[in-house]
Design a protein around this motif. Sequence first.
Motif, mmCIF file in Angstrom:
data_model
loop_
_atom_site.group_PDB
_atom_site.id
_atom_site.type_symbol
_atom_site.label_atom_id
_atom_site.label_comp_id
_atom_site.label_asym_id
_atom_site.label_seq_id
_atom_site.Cartn_x
_atom_site.Cartn_y
_atom_site.Cartn_z
ATOM 1 N N LYS A 226 0.800 -1.017 0.137
ATOM 2 C CA LYS A 226 -0.030 -0.007 -0.144
ATOM 3 C C LYS A 226 1.013 1.210 0.091
ATOM 4 C CE LYS A 226 -3.770 1.937 2.697
ATOM 5 N NZ LYS A 226 -4.555 1.616 3.927
ATOM 6 N N HIS A 227 1.934 1.203 0.896
ATOM 7 C CA HIS A 227 2.682 2.504 1.042
ATOM 8 C C HIS A 227 3.775 2.456 0.537
ATOM 9 C CE1 HIS A 227 -0.265 3.692 4.066
ATOM 10 N NE2 HIS A 227 -0.124 2.616 4.803
ATOM 11 N N GLY A 228 4.243 1.202 0.174
ATOM 12 C CA GLY A 228 5.786 1.370 -0.443
ATOM 13 C C GLY A 228 6.682 1.148 0.704
ATOM 14 N N ILE A 229 8.092 0.649 0.342
ATOM 15 C CA ILE A 229 8.745 0.097 1.588
ATOM 16 C C ILE A 229 9.508 1.590 2.061
ATOM 17 C CG2 ILE A 229 10.771 -0.071 0.107
ATOM 18 C CD1 ILE A 229 10.201 -2.321 3.197
ATOM 19 N N GLY A 230 9.559 2.589 1.259
ATOM 20 C CA GLY A 230 10.200 3.809 1.822
ATOM 21 C C GLY A 230 9.543 4.440 2.731
ATOM 22 N N ARG A 231 7.937 4.722 2.758
ATOM 23 C CA ARG A 231 7.351 5.085 3.528
ATOM 24 C C ARG A 231 6.954 4.279 4.686
ATOM 25 N NH1 ARG A 231 5.776 8.305 6.430
ATOM 26 N NH2 ARG A 231 3.574 8.924 7.083
ATOM 27 N N VAL A 232 7.056 2.925 4.648
ATOM 28 C CA VAL A 232 6.952 1.861 5.702
ATOM 29 C C VAL A 232 8.106 2.278 6.639
ATOM 30 C CG1 VAL A 232 7.157 -0.325 6.328
ATOM 31 C CG2 VAL A 232 5.363 0.357 4.649
ATOM 32 N N MET A 233 9.362 2.362 5.856
ATOM 33 C CA MET A 233 10.508 2.758 6.913
ATOM 34 C C MET A 233 10.587 3.932 7.652
ATOM 35 S SD MET A 233 12.109 -0.119 7.094
ATOM 36 C CE MET A 233 13.310 0.295 8.135
ATOM 37 N N GLU A 234 9.920 4.965 6.994
ATOM 38 C CA GLU A 234 9.794 6.113 7.609
ATOM 39 C C GLU A 234 9.196 5.897 9.155
ATOM 40 O OE1 GLU A 234 9.832 9.125 3.727
ATOM 41 O OE2 GLU A 234 8.119 9.327 5.251
ATOM 42 N N MET A 235 7.699 5.378 8.697
ATOM 43 C CA MET A 235 6.564 5.123 9.807
ATOM 44 C C MET A 235 7.266 4.156 10.812
ATOM 45 S SD MET A 235 2.958 4.755 8.023
ATOM 46 C CE MET A 235 3.456 3.513 6.577
ATOM 47 N N ALA A 236 7.988 3.134 10.567
ATOM 48 C CA ALA A 236 8.674 2.251 11.484
ATOM 49 C C ALA A 236 9.662 2.786 12.396
ATOM 50 C CB ALA A 236 9.316 0.996 10.760
ATOM 51 N N LEU A 237 10.656 3.697 11.771
ATOM 52 C CA LEU A 237 11.705 4.456 12.271
ATOM 53 C C LEU A 237 10.988 5.395 13.491
ATOM 54 C CD1 LEU A 237 14.413 3.982 9.665
ATOM 55 C CD2 LEU A 237 14.347 2.871 11.919
ATOM 56 N N GLY A 238 10.064 6.299 12.617
ATOM 57 C CA GLY A 238 9.599 7.173 13.410
ATOM 58 C C GLY A 238 8.869 6.602 14.842
ATOM 59 N N HIS A 239 8.510 5.500 14.940
ATOM 60 C CA HIS A 239 7.734 4.823 15.800
ATOM 61 C C HIS A 239 8.877 4.776 17.018
ATOM 62 C CE1 HIS A 239 5.183 2.525 18.560
ATOM 63 N NE2 HIS A 239 6.132 1.797 18.720
ATOM 64 N N ILE A 240 10.274 4.551 16.698
ATOM 65 C CA ILE A 240 11.218 3.928 17.500
ATOM 66 C C ILE A 240 12.038 5.215 17.993
ATOM 67 C CG2 ILE A 240 13.638 3.102 17.747
ATOM 68 C CD1 ILE A 240 12.460 0.667 15.715
ATOM 69 N N GLY A 241 11.773 6.305 17.167
ATOM 70 C CA GLY A 241 12.445 7.717 17.566
ATOM 71 C C GLY A 241 13.989 7.479 17.301
ATOM 72 N N THR A 242 14.465 8.659 17.380
ATOM 73 C CA THR A 242 16.216 8.799 16.989
ATOM 74 C C THR A 242 17.076 8.573 18.091
ATOM 75 O OG1 THR A 242 15.950 11.225 17.608
ATOM 76 C CG2 THR A 242 15.754 10.671 15.279
ATOM 77 N N ASP A 243 16.627 8.442 19.578
ATOM 78 C CA ASP A 243 17.271 8.144 20.555
ATOM 79 C C ASP A 243 17.406 7.015 21.133
ATOM 80 O OD1 ASP A 243 14.973 8.525 21.347
ATOM 81 O OD2 ASP A 243 15.107 10.101 22.770
ATOM 82 N N THR A 244 17.009 5.944 20.395
ATOM 83 C CA THR A 244 16.731 4.641 20.941
ATOM 84 C C THR A 244 17.707 3.764 20.325
ATOM 85 O OG1 THR A 244 14.731 5.004 21.514
ATOM 86 C CG2 THR A 244 15.167 2.841 21.523
#
Length: 326
Positions: A226-244
């Motif tokens: 549905k979203h493409g792997i690019g968007r999925v990775m943005e959402m997946a990494l967004g869920h984790i955050g940059t300080d983890t």
Amino acid sequence: MTSPSTIAPKFLSAGNELGVVAVGFSGGQCKPGVDAAPSALIESGLLNQLKDDLSYTLHHDDTVHTYSELLPSQDPPHRNMKNPIAVSAVTRQLSTQVYSHARHGRLVLTLGGDHSIAIGTIAGTSRAIKERLGREMAVIWVDAHADINTPETSESGNIHGMPVAFLTGLAREKGAREELFGWLGEEPCLSLKKLVYIGLRDVDKGEKRILREHGVRAFSMHDIDKHGIGRVMEMALGHIGTDTPIHLSFDVDALDPQWAPSTGTPVRGGLTLREGDYIAECVHETGSLVAMDLVEVNPSLEAMGAQETIRAGCSLVRCALGDTLL
Ligand SMILES: NC(=[NH2+])NCCC[C@H](N)C(=O)O
Ligand SMILES: [Mn+2]
Ligand SMILES: [Mn+2]
């Protein structure tokens, strides 16, 4: 052509140090052969590439661990689990090996083995990260399967379908004996909020209930279509955050059998090799990677495709460890 990564790791000590653990263990499922994967991956040149092309300093004991000395002569089912004492003993020992690499601030690469070994790898890194940095870590679980059955929901009794349930405390048994996963302790190694799945397409009924009940973040193949792997990775990494800090647990069966036929539980409709590599590249780019598992390569299955599967596995590891296209 490859050259060392320019991404600065956020949670590792300086010096591009890599701890490698090779685990020739197949007791989390019923098909022999997955224990031969570490040798096959190493023989195809993986560790040399990491050293020579990606400039890692390797810490490896040049051993494929089978833990044969830990395997009991009798291992009757417990709560419907097959080989419970063997899997418990092997993952316990593996957790201390992974821990000691991670405690030194090394990136840790574990070559499995079936996916039950993630009980040991994630227990080891999460403890080390907690001690070194006082932080909780996140896990990205790339797989066709959720591997979150409890012994009670599992239809197969194979522990490689249960590691996430043990790590998150869902499978905990009050007063469990040390040798039956009691060593994991009371405190879960991983929070269900810090777990993200990518690639799911064969999830058991009981597992779906668990994922829904706990609101686990999961990206199925449907989401990728549905979203493409690019968007999925943005959402997946967004869920984790940059300080983890991130532990990446990659089951080769996340890839479509076209690219990875030699695996114990193949499921059609999976990731292309390029999508798999892209996931690994994105995780590398975060600078947050602290450990990676590559599991479920079984060179004895679909022998025609074994080299293909091994090549795919090597590619996923290289991408997660900083190989780039340009
Ligand atoms: N690591 C894997 N390949 N797991 C496959 C698990 C399959 C099935 N859900 C089970 O629990 O038996
Ligand atoms: Mn799987
Ligand atoms: Mn798996």
